[in-house]
Each structure stands twice: as structure tokens, then as C-alpha cells.
Motif scaffolding. Structure first.
Motif, short mmCIF file in Angstrom:
data_model
loop_
_atom_site.label_atom_id
_atom_site.label_comp_id
_atom_site.label_asym_id
_atom_site.label_seq_id
_atom_site.Cartn_x
_atom_site.Cartn_y
_atom_site.Cartn_z
N GLU A 396 2.49 11.45 -6.68
CA GLU A 396 3.78 10.94 -6.22
C GLU A 396 3.86 10.89 -4.70
OE1 GLU A 396 7.24 12.55 -8.00
OE2 GLU A 396 6.62 12.09 -10.06
N ALA A 397 3.19 11.85 -4.02
CA ALA A 397 3.17 11.83 -2.56
C ALA A 397 2.46 10.59 -2.02
CB ALA A 397 2.48 13.10 -2.03
N MET A 398 1.44 10.14 -2.74
CA MET A 398 0.66 8.99 -2.29
C MET A 398 1.35 7.66 -2.56
SD MET A 398 -3.09 7.66 -3.62
CE MET A 398 -3.31 9.23 -4.40
N LEU A 399 2.07 7.57 -3.66
CA LEU A 399 2.57 6.28 -4.14
C LEU A 399 4.05 6.11 -3.83
CD1 LEU A 399 0.80 6.47 -7.60
CD2 LEU A 399 0.11 5.05 -5.66
N SER A 400 4.50 4.85 -3.87
CA SER A 400 5.90 4.56 -3.63
C SER A 400 6.75 5.07 -4.79
CB SER A 400 6.11 3.06 -3.47
OG SER A 400 5.73 2.38 -4.66
N ALA A 401 7.98 5.45 -4.49
CA ALA A 401 8.89 5.96 -5.51
C ALA A 401 9.35 4.81 -6.41
CB ALA A 401 10.09 6.62 -4.85
N PRO A 402 9.75 5.12 -7.64
CA PRO A 402 10.26 4.07 -8.54
C PRO A 402 11.49 3.41 -7.94
CG PRO A 402 9.87 6.12 -9.74
CD PRO A 402 9.73 6.44 -8.30
N PRO A 403 11.66 2.11 -8.16
CA PRO A 403 12.86 1.44 -7.64
C PRO A 403 14.12 1.96 -8.29
CG PRO A 403 11.65 0.02 -9.15
CD PRO A 403 10.80 1.21 -8.92
N SER A 404 15.24 1.76 -7.63
CA SER A 404 16.52 2.20 -8.17
C SER A 404 16.78 1.55 -9.53
CB SER A 404 17.64 1.84 -7.20
OG SER A 404 18.88 2.19 -7.72
N GLY A 405 17.14 2.36 -10.50
CA GLY A 405 17.43 1.83 -11.83
C GLY A 405 16.23 1.70 -12.74
N ALA A 406 15.05 2.16 -12.28
CA ALA A 406 13.84 2.07 -13.11
C ALA A 406 14.04 2.90 -14.38
CB ALA A 406 12.62 2.57 -12.35
N SER A 407 13.66 2.33 -15.52
CA SER A 407 13.90 3.00 -16.80
C SER A 407 12.95 4.15 -17.05
CB SER A 407 13.79 1.98 -17.94
OG SER A 407 12.48 1.41 -17.96
N SER A 408 11.74 4.11 -16.45
CA SER A 408 10.74 5.13 -16.75
C SER A 408 9.87 5.41 -15.54
CB SER A 408 9.86 4.66 -17.92
OG SER A 408 8.73 5.49 -18.07
N ARG A 409 9.85 6.66 -15.10
CA ARG A 409 9.01 7.04 -13.96
C ARG A 409 7.53 6.89 -14.31
NH1 ARG A 409 11.42 9.71 -9.78
NH2 ARG A 409 9.48 10.74 -9.16
N ILE A 410 7.14 7.32 -15.52
CA ILE A 410 5.73 7.27 -15.87
C ILE A 410 5.23 5.83 -15.96
CG2 ILE A 410 6.25 7.48 -18.33
CD1 ILE A 410 3.05 8.61 -16.48
N SER A 411 6.05 4.91 -16.43
CA SER A 411 5.64 3.50 -16.49
C SER A 411 5.39 2.96 -15.09
CB SER A 411 6.72 2.66 -17.18
OG SER A 411 6.87 3.04 -18.52
N HIS A 412 6.28 3.34 -14.16
CA HIS A 412 6.11 2.89 -12.77
C HIS A 412 4.81 3.42 -12.18
CE1 HIS A 412 7.02 2.21 -8.51
NE2 HIS A 412 6.72 3.48 -8.31
N TYR A 413 4.58 4.73 -12.31
CA TYR A 413 3.39 5.31 -11.70
C TYR A 413 2.11 4.88 -12.41
CZ TYR A 413 6.29 8.18 -8.65
OH TYR A 413 7.17 8.60 -7.70
N SER A 414 2.15 4.75 -13.72
CA SER A 414 0.96 4.29 -14.45
C SER A 414 0.56 2.89 -14.00
CB SER A 414 1.22 4.29 -15.96
OG SER A 414 1.28 5.60 -16.46
N LYS A 415 1.54 2.03 -13.83
CA LYS A 415 1.27 0.66 -13.39
C LYS A 415 0.57 0.64 -12.04
CE LYS A 415 3.58 -3.77 -12.53
NZ LYS A 415 4.90 -4.47 -12.45
N LEU A 416 0.97 1.55 -11.15
CA LEU A 416 0.35 1.61 -9.82
C LEU A 416 -1.04 2.25 -9.88
CD1 LEU A 416 3.37 2.78 -7.62
CD2 LEU A 416 2.50 0.46 -7.91
N MET A 417 -1.20 3.27 -10.72
CA MET A 417 -2.44 4.05 -10.72
C MET A 417 -3.59 3.43 -11.50
SD MET A 417 -1.36 8.06 -10.93
CE MET A 417 0.10 8.04 -11.95
N MET A 418 -3.27 2.76 -12.60
CA MET A 418 -4.32 2.32 -13.54
C MET A 418 -5.41 1.48 -12.90
SD MET A 418 -3.60 2.72 -17.19
CE MET A 418 -3.28 1.16 -17.93
#
Length: 615
Positions: A396-418
Motif C-alpha cells: 500500500e505504501a508503494m501504490l496509489s490509494a483506491p479512489p473515493s467510493g471504490a467498492s473493494s480495496r483488494i480489487s483495486h490493489y490486485s489490478k495494480l499489482m498483477m
């Protein structure tokens, strides 16, 4: 593991048994590349995980969290050879119900999963062990040609590789440590010459994993203030040397000498499934108790060595080992063969730090340095629970935070990391096998590279000769000769055949990459769930050590991929821009592979580009 030092008879059953033991060692080791390592969970544990997620949904968690768990459970059940047995026919039918229900009633689904677990769990281990024994004692049909004999034998060895991987996953899911699996495998199969092969030996090996807890004595090394604090609070016992056999005392005294700051020995009785689990759990208990000293205003100097001596209750056997890091970090001597790789890693780390300092924007540099610092905290921590919390914080320190209103934190971070984690997966497979060959089959590997060079292929990196042999049909003869030359080492032969199966043509290449992407997605979700479970309930899943290994690898891969692509010269200084570029390149490269389906083969014009691209 690749070249056992003890002698074995040269019979089909002996070769199969030795291969099984080698596979157990290879697939249980954290040093093995992820593609060839056993997975964290088996089918039974995935069923229990699905039940736990359904429980959390009933407590208000979004239903979306169940989708990846269900998808992985279906994948596991479809590929589990134990469920193909007649005894499991009824259990296999549950796949249909899992697939049909998009958003089932959670209570009904939990009930069905409970029934499924009750069908599988009681006899799963016994059935799996029977399949392993059948594979070890297998002999191809009589009266067939040598070529057909080899095909039958190779098919059986591939089956044995799959079964051993599932068996390790099952043992880890029961609660056994990888250290105990490795130690028990070595003790049974590699400590002395084998003069006669008996299947009873394998059955005795299986009996070491009966799932029951035993009582152990754990000796922990502390300084004087820690000893007074712990013994005074009845958290541990002072050691009565008159009660301890001389051999155990010798081991204790040698261990004390390695830790001059720890001048006292305390002991604690611990019940656990294996001796390594007992050592880690007792050590964690003592560390946690010492931490209570920081609640008060006492100025105590409390020190405890990260090494314990563990014995059975009656001192029947003892082990000395490092503790506090689970399966992630172990202290071991670097061999001459490994020294080059270690030096290369040090240089890569220096290069990565230079890139971050010189090419990243100020904000991105701060994010990456914070991520590295948090990762270091994880590597230095005393248990896998703290490691998982710290590692996710590093992501989380490396990546951008989920946008306001994002339904799922893990979906956001998985999309960036994969895309970053999955980058160069095929190339890393080949590099790992290439390094194994250089250490164990150097002459045969040199002959292969010479044959491909003679055919007009000239590359700068040695692993690309292996790529050419695996993927280009025109080098099939050279590959066949190479396989024959490696035939006396069945574990290496198994790696080569596995590599060929995964990357032989564009279609299987794409399927391999796509399947790896799904597995990474499942594991990222599991890491996040395990981290949340630890943070919010204080309870750690029994697979936390295994997922911590994956989290370390994923973070290391991502930090390396991001820092490598930072470039002040090309105005690529922002982490978010680099991550977005990697995603575009990764999915574009996958589409390029798809375009080759019609040709059904690689060519010299595209094979190195594809294998060296982001897929």
C-alpha cells in the motif's frame, strides 16, 4: 535434492521411490521457484476457507469476496486426482452446484460445503497415500517397445510429481511445518544407503504425519533480566541440568556459545503437531510475554536469542534451529554454487536503489523507500503474522490509494499489482531451470547449447538456448538428445518435461500465463484476507507461513519491476505511470501471443521476443 549422495538399487520401484523423495524435498523447499513448489492449500482447506468467507459475508462483508474463493475451489476440485476415484464420485458432483449458483443463499451454501468436507476429509489422506504407493510400485506393461516403455514411465512420473505436490499441500494444511516435512523426508530416504526397497518404508514415512499432537521440551536462551522476569512470572522454568541427558546438554552448551548475550537457559513445555512447530510456538509465546514488560514503566533489558533447542518430552531426539521467521528466512551457509547468484542479487539491489534515488520523482522515491523500509521490518519480524501485516503495508505504501467510493480495496490493489508480479513469468521459469542445469548437468547443458549454436542460433544469455530447445520444433533432435543425457536424474528430467508442457507452443504458453495470473489473483486475495483476519480478530490462519513466502516474493518482484522501468531520461519518474505502463505492456503482450495461435508454433523471429517480453 537433485543428486542424492546415498546409494539406491537400480530397479523401477527404487527409482520411483527415490523420485518421490526428491520431489518431496524439492516442492517443499522455499528456495524452489514458485512454479515448481507445492501450493499453500489443498482441496479440503479450500473448502474450509470458503466456509469462513461465507461466515464473514453473513457478518456484513461484501459477497464479492467469495467469488475468487469459489473459483479457486472449483479449479482445485476439477484437478484433484483423489476426487476422480470411485470413492469420491459423490463429492465430485458438488462442482456442478458450485458453478450453477451465482449468488447462493449463504446458509444453504455453508451447509453444502459442510457435507462436502465430511465426504472428503476423513479419507482424503489415506486415498492420496494409496495413489502415491500405486505410482511408486508402478511398472509399464510387458512386451512393449522401449519407446512406449519410456512414455508410460514418464506419464507415471508426471503423475507422481502431481501427487507429491498435493501431499505437501495437504500436510501443510493439516498444520505441519515445511521444515518438518523436509527433515522427515531426508531422515527416511537420504541419510544412509538404501540396499533393499520396501514399501513399508513409505508407509512408515506416511505414519510420521498422522495429525496428532505431541509434547516437546523447548530450551530458549535469554539474558539474566529476561530469565528473572519469565521464571518469576511462571512463564517458563529454570533449567535443572541434572534432569537432562549429557548429549542434550552438549547441544545446549554449544548453542549458548553462539549467543554470548544470552547467558541463561529457560525451558517451556509445548504441545504441537511437530517439533519445529513446537519450537516456533514456544518462542513466540516467550516473545509475546516479554513484550508485556513494555506496558509498564520498567527499564528492562530483555534479550532472547533467535535459536532454540527442541527435544521430545523424554529427550528421545533433539533439534536446534532458528526461530521467528517461519518458512521465510532461514540461516544457512552459502555454498560456492550459490555465491555467484548471491553476488548478483547484491548488485541488483544496489542498482535498484540507485534507480530509485536518481530516476524517481520525489513523491515516488518516498513511496518506494517507505515500501522497502516496511518490507525490511517484515523480514526482521518474529512471526509470519507481523510479516503479513507489514508486507501488505509495504504494497500500500508503494501504490496509489483506491479512489473515493471504490467498492473493494483488494480489487483495486490486485489490478495494480498483477501485471508487475506476473511479468517475465516464462523467462523466470527458464532461468530457474537453466541454473539447476548449470549446477547439476553442466556438460549435457553445454552440449545442448553447442548444438543450437551450430544450427545458427547465437544469443547473449544462456537460458535462451533452453528457450530455443523447448519452443522451436527445428531443435527437437537436440532436445531429445539432451533429455536422454539427463535421463539418469529423474527430478531434473521432470523439470524439463514440465517446462516443455508449459511453453511448447503459443497456445499452451498463453494458457500457462493465464493460469498463473489467476493463481496470483487468488493468492493476493488470500494474503489480504489473512492480513485482515490477523488485524481484526488477532487469529492467524494455519497457512500464514506459506502466504508470507508468496507475499515476500510478490513484493520483491514488484519492487524490482517498478524500479527497473523508472527513467528520468524518458520522463517515467512516477510510480503510478510505471505501473500503468506495465499493465498496458503485459496485456498487449498476451494478445500478441494469442495472434500466434493459428501458426501453432513459435519461430526464430518471435520466440525470444515473446519469452523476454512482459509475459
Amino acid at each position: 535434492m537433485f543428486t542424492p549422495s546415498n546409494a539406491w538399487p537400480d530397479t523401477p520401484t527404487a527409482r520411483n521411490m527415490r523420485l518421490f523423495a526428491q520431489l518431496m524435498s524439492h516442492k517443499a523447499s522455499v528456495e524452489t521457484f514458485e512454479a515448481f513448489r507445492a501450493m499453500s492449500l489443498d482441496t479440503s482447506s479450500r473448502i474450509r476457507e470458503a466456509q469462513e468467507v461465507l461466515d464473514s459475508i453473513e457478518s456484513g462483508r461484501p459477497f464479492e469476496s467469495y467469488k475468487s474463493v469459489k473459483e479457486e475451489l472449483i479449479w482445485s476440485m476439477e484437478r484433484d486426482p483423489v476426487l476422480d476415484l470411485t470413492d469420491m464420485a459423490a463429492a465430485k458432483k458438488f462442482i456442478f452446484h458450485l458453478k450453477m449458483e451465482e449468488k447462493p443463499n449463504t446458509g444453504q451454501q455453508k451447509s453444502r460445503l459442510s457435507v462436502l468436507e465430511s465426504m472428503i476429509a476423513p479419507k482424503y489422506k489415506t486415498l492420496l497415500e494409496s495413489m502415491i504407493i500405486d505410482s511408486i510400485t508402478y511398472s509399464p506393461p510387458k512386451g512393449i517397445t522401449d519407446l512406449k516403455y519410456g512414455e508410460y514411465q514418464t506419464a507415471n512420473e508426471r503423475k507422481l510429481a502431481s501427487l507429491s505436490s498435493i501431499y505437501i499441500s495437504h500436510l501443510a494444511s493439516i498444520g505441519y511445518s515445511k521444515s518438518y516435512i523436509l527433515h522427515t523426508t531426508s531422515r527416511f530416504f537420504f541419510t544412509s544407503d538404501v540396499t533393499r526397497v520396501r514399501i513399508s518404508k513409505v508407509r512408515s514415512f506416511f505414519d510420521q504425519f498422522d495429525g496428532s499432537n505431541s509434547n516437546f521440551r523447548i530450551f530458549i536462551f535469554v539474558n539474566e533480566q529476561a530469565k528473572d522476569f519469565l521464571v518469576g512470572a511462571s512463564a517458563a522454568l529454570d533449567v535443572d541440568r541434572s534432569d537432562i541427558p549429557a548429549e542434550t546438554l552438549d547441544v545446549i552448551d554449544l548453542t549458548i556459545k553462539r549467543h554470548p548475550e544470552a547467558t541463561h537457559v529457560i525451558t517451556i513445555r509445548q504441545k504441537a503437531i511437530d517439533i519445529y512447530k513446537a519450537g516456533h510456538e514456544a518462542y513466540a509465546k516467550i516473545r509475546n510475554y516479554l513484550s508485556s514488560a513494555f506496558i509498564g514503566s520498567w527499564n528492562l533489558n530483555l534479550s532472547v536469542a533467535e535459536e532454540v533447542v527442541a527435544t521430545t518430552r523424554n529427550y528421545g531426539s533433539s533439534e536446534t534451529f532458528k526461530v521467528g521467521h517461519g518458512d521465510v528466512a532461514t540461516s544457512r551457509k552459502v555454498t560456492a554454487d550459490q555465491r555467484t547468484a548471491v553476488n548478483r542479487s547484491i548488485k541488483e539491489a544496489e542498482r535498484m536503489f540507485d534507480k530509485i534515488n536518481n530516476d524517481a520523482s520525489r513523491e515516488s522515491r518516498d513511496r518506494l523507500i517507505n515500501s522497502l523500509a516496511t518490507a525490511h521490518t517484515a523480514a526482521s519480524s518474529q512471526n509470519s503474522e507481523i510479516q503479513l501485516i507489514s508486507l501488505w503495508s509495504a504494497f500500500e505504501a508503494m501504490l496509489s490509494a483506491p479512489p473515493s467510493g471504490a467498492s473493494s480495496r483488494i480489487s483495486h490493489y490486485s489490478k495494480l499489482m498483477m501485471p508487475a508480479i506476473c511479468s517475465h513469468y516464462a523467462m523466470r521459469n527458464c532461468i530457474y531451470v537453466s541454473n539447476v542445469l548449470l549446477m547439476n548437468k553442466r556438460d549435457a547443458y553445454k552440449a545442448l547449447t553447442s548444438a543450437i549454436e551450430d544450427a545458427g542460433v547465437d544469443v547473449s544469455e544462456r537460458f535462451k538456448y533452453l528457450v530455443a530447445a523447448v519452443a522451436l520444433p527445428e531443435h527437437q533432435d537436440a532436445w531429445d538428445q539432451f533429455v536422454i543425457a539427463c535421463g539418469d536424474n529423474r527430478l531434473i528430467l521432470n523439470l524439463l518435461i514440465s517446462l516443455k508442457e508449459r511453453f511448447a507452443n503459443p497456445r499452451v504458453f498463453y494458457e500457462t500465463i493465464d493460469q498463473h495470473e489467476k493463481k496470483v489473483g487468488w493468492q493476493l486475495s488470500r494474503i489480504y484476507r489473512a492480513r485482515n483476519q490477523i488485524v481484526h480478530s488477532g487469529l492467524a490462519p494455519n497457512f500464514s507461513d506459506s502466504v508470507a513466502v508468496n507475499a515476500f516474493e510478490y513484493l520483491s518482484t514488484m519492487l524490482g519491476a517498478v524500479s527497473f522501468r523508472l527513467s528520468a531520461q524518458h520522463n517515467m519518474r512516477n510510480v503510478d505511470d510505471v505501473v500503468e505502463l506495465m499493465a498496458m505492456n503485459y496485456y498487449s503482450a498476451k494478445e500478441d501471443v494469442k495472434k500466434l495461435f493459428g501458426e501453432n508454433r513459435f519461430s526464430i523471429e518471435n520466440v525470444f521476443r515473446i519469452f523476454s517480453s512482459v509475459v
